[in-house]
Design a protein around this motif. Structure first.
Motif, PDB file in Angstrom:
ATOM      1  N   ILE A   1      61.820 -13.575  86.537  1.00 16.89           N
ATOM      2  CA  ILE A   1      63.223 -12.631  86.351  1.00 16.89           C
ATOM      3  C   ILE A   1      63.950 -12.930  87.694  1.00 16.89           C
ATOM      4  O   ILE A   1      65.101 -13.085  87.700  1.00 16.89           O
ATOM      5  N   PHE A   2      63.635 -13.210  89.323  1.00 13.11           N
ATOM      6  CA  PHE A   2      64.662 -13.818  90.296  1.00 13.11           C
ATOM      7  C   PHE A   2      65.228 -15.196  89.712  1.00 13.11           C
ATOM      8  O   PHE A   2      66.837 -14.592  90.345  1.00 13.11           O
ATOM      9  N   LEU A   3      65.073 -16.165  89.270  1.00 11.18           N
ATOM     10  CA  LEU A   3      64.809 -17.493  88.974  1.00 11.18           C
ATOM     11  C   LEU A   3      66.993 -16.945  88.105  1.00 11.18           C
ATOM     12  O   LEU A   3      67.547 -17.181  87.958  1.00 11.18           O
TER      13      LEU A   3
ATOM     14  N   GLU B   1      70.025 -24.131  91.684  1.00  9.83           N
ATOM     15  CA  GLU B   1      69.710 -25.154  91.912  1.00  9.83           C
ATOM     16  C   GLU B   1      68.537 -24.652  93.034  1.00  9.83           C
ATOM     17  O   GLU B   1      67.704 -25.362  92.889  1.00  9.83           O
ATOM     18  N   LEU B   2      69.503 -24.740  94.540  1.00  5.31           N
ATOM     19  CA  LEU B   2      68.640 -24.965  95.228  1.00  5.31           C
ATOM     20  C   LEU B   2      67.589 -23.394  95.866  1.00  5.31           C
ATOM     21  O   LEU B   2      66.862 -23.390  95.921  1.00  5.31           O
ATOM     22  N   ASP B   3      67.776 -22.661  94.956  1.00  6.51           N
ATOM     23  CA  ASP B   3      67.047 -21.187  94.823  1.00  6.51           C
ATOM     24  C   ASP B   3      65.913 -21.586  93.965  1.00  6.51           C
ATOM     25  O   ASP B   3      64.785 -21.266  94.739  1.00  6.51           O
ATOM     26  N   MET B   4      65.547 -22.012  92.663  1.00  7.68           N
ATOM     27  CA  MET B   4      64.981 -23.479  91.911  1.00  7.68           C
ATOM     28  C   MET B   4      63.644 -23.622  92.814  1.00  7.68           C
ATOM     29  O   MET B   4      63.040 -23.455  92.519  1.00  7.68           O
ATOM     30  N   TYR B   5      64.655 -24.857  93.070  1.00  5.57           N
ATOM     31  CA  TYR B   5      63.336 -25.680  93.998  1.00  5.57           C
ATOM     32  C   TYR B   5      62.915 -25.227  94.995  1.00  5.57           C
ATOM     33  O   TYR B   5      61.432 -24.990  95.105  1.00  5.57           O
ATOM     34  N   ASN B   6      63.504 -24.035  95.803  1.00  6.93           N
ATOM     35  CA  ASN B   6      62.803 -23.363  96.793  1.00  6.93           C
ATOM     36  C   ASN B   6      61.072 -22.021  96.156  1.00  6.93           C
ATOM     37  O   ASN B   6      60.222 -22.491  96.617  1.00  6.93           O
TER      38      ASN B   6
ATOM     39  N   ALA C   1      68.198 -17.964  98.709  1.00  2.00           N
ATOM     40  CA  ALA C   1      67.227 -16.779  98.724  1.00  2.00           C
ATOM     41  C   ALA C   1      66.713 -17.076 100.218  1.00  2.00           C
ATOM     42  O   ALA C   1      65.938 -18.038 100.206  1.00  2.00           O
ATOM     43  N   THR C   2      66.196 -15.906 101.260  1.00  2.00           N
ATOM     44  CA  THR C   2      64.778 -16.326 102.047  1.00  2.00           C
ATOM     45  C   THR C   2      64.611 -14.847 101.997  1.00  2.00           C
ATOM     46  O   THR C   2      62.936 -15.190 101.805  1.00  2.00           O
TER      47      THR C   2
ATOM     48  N   PRO D   1      76.510 -18.981  92.601  1.00  2.57           N
ATOM     49  CA  PRO D   1      77.166 -20.560  91.953  1.00  2.57           C
ATOM     50  C   PRO D   1      75.848 -21.130  91.866  1.00  2.57           C
ATOM     51  O   PRO D   1      74.646 -21.166  91.876  1.00  2.57           O
ATOM     52  N   HIS D   2      75.905 -21.852  90.624  1.00  3.23           N
ATOM     53  CA  HIS D   2      75.350 -23.046  90.275  1.00  3.23           C
ATOM     54  C   HIS D   2      74.789 -23.652  91.056  1.00  3.23           C
ATOM     55  O   HIS D   2      73.512 -23.858  91.075  1.00  3.23           O
TER      56      HIS D   2
END
Length: 236
Positions: free
Chosen positions: A147-149, A162-167, A116-117, A157-158
């Motif tokens: 909600i986004f996460l 996880e990358l989205d969660m870190y960001n 996500a950007t 994909p997982h």
């Protein structure tokens, strides 16, 4: 008391309340800017959908078209009902924020194989734009990011989730810091403006009354008399 000052960006509640009109007017101006930005973004995404570029396909077109119509309706409402929207700017700020958050989530879900950007841009944009209270903004932003996460882990994909969660953790922390300092600077400007206005009023009152008798001084008395004569002549 310490938490109250943080909640109002380093000011006491009564100072914050004194600046409410300026806060509403500023939020209204930003509502117009942000809504125009959303309108431009939706049009851009619609074109990309028609061109099948950047992972967007024509099946996403209707979604962006709906957001475009919604932002267009808001634009008309903001312009036509300017005084009403400025007066109840807090309500419209939250409504606009929800639309932006939903737009960011849908943009992320529509591209499940990309990190996500747009959502990250929206989170930062909200933090530097609207003035609310620090605690309420923090709670709402954490809720929106949760909600986004959830949608990210559900539809992506997982590894990408996880990358989205870190960001989002990094950008959430950055956004909250930016929000406090940006709004603290705005509140400082509002408070300084209010003080200057009050000083001007006090000086005007002092220059109009005699310090010994508390009556209008000679200059102000004749000035008011001339004004009354002019109004009488016009009435005739």
């Amino acid at each position: 008391m310490y938490w109250q000052k943080i909640n109002y960006y380093g000011f006491e509640k009564h100072r914050y309340d004194d600046c409410k009109k300026l806060i509403h007017d500023t939020n209204y101006t930003h509502l117009l800017i942000i809504n125009s930005w959303l309108l431009l973004m939706t049009l851009t995404f619609m074109i990309l959908c028609l061109l099948n570029e950047f992972g967007l396909t024509r099946r996403n077109f209707n979604m962006y078209y709906s957001f475009m119509i919604l932002s267009l309706v808001f634009e008309v409402v903001f312009i036509v009902l300017k005084k009403f929207c400025a007066r109840y700017s807090t309500f419209f700020v939250h409504a606009s924020s929800i639309i932006l958050i939903v737009f960011g989530i849908f943009s992320s879900v529509s591209q499940p194989y990309l990190a996500a950007t747009m959502y990250l841009v929206i989170v930062v944009l909200l933090s530097v734009t609207y003035i609310d209270t620090m605690i309420r903004f923090t709670v709402l932003l954490i809720f929106y990011c949760s909600i986004f996460l959830y949608t990210s882990f559900k539809f992506k994909p997982h590894s990408l989730a996880e990358l989205d969660m870190y960001n989002i953790i990094v950008f959430l922390a950055l956004s909250l810091i930016l929000h406090y300092f940006f709004q603290h600077n705005k509140m400082t400007q509002f408070y300084t403006l209010q003080k200057n206005i009050q000083i001007q009023r006090d000086l005007e009152i002092r220059s109009s009354f005699d310090t010994l008798t508390d009556l209008l001084n000679r200059a102000r008395f004749f000035c008011d008399s001339r004004s009354d004569h002019k109004r009488s002549d016009k009435a005739r």
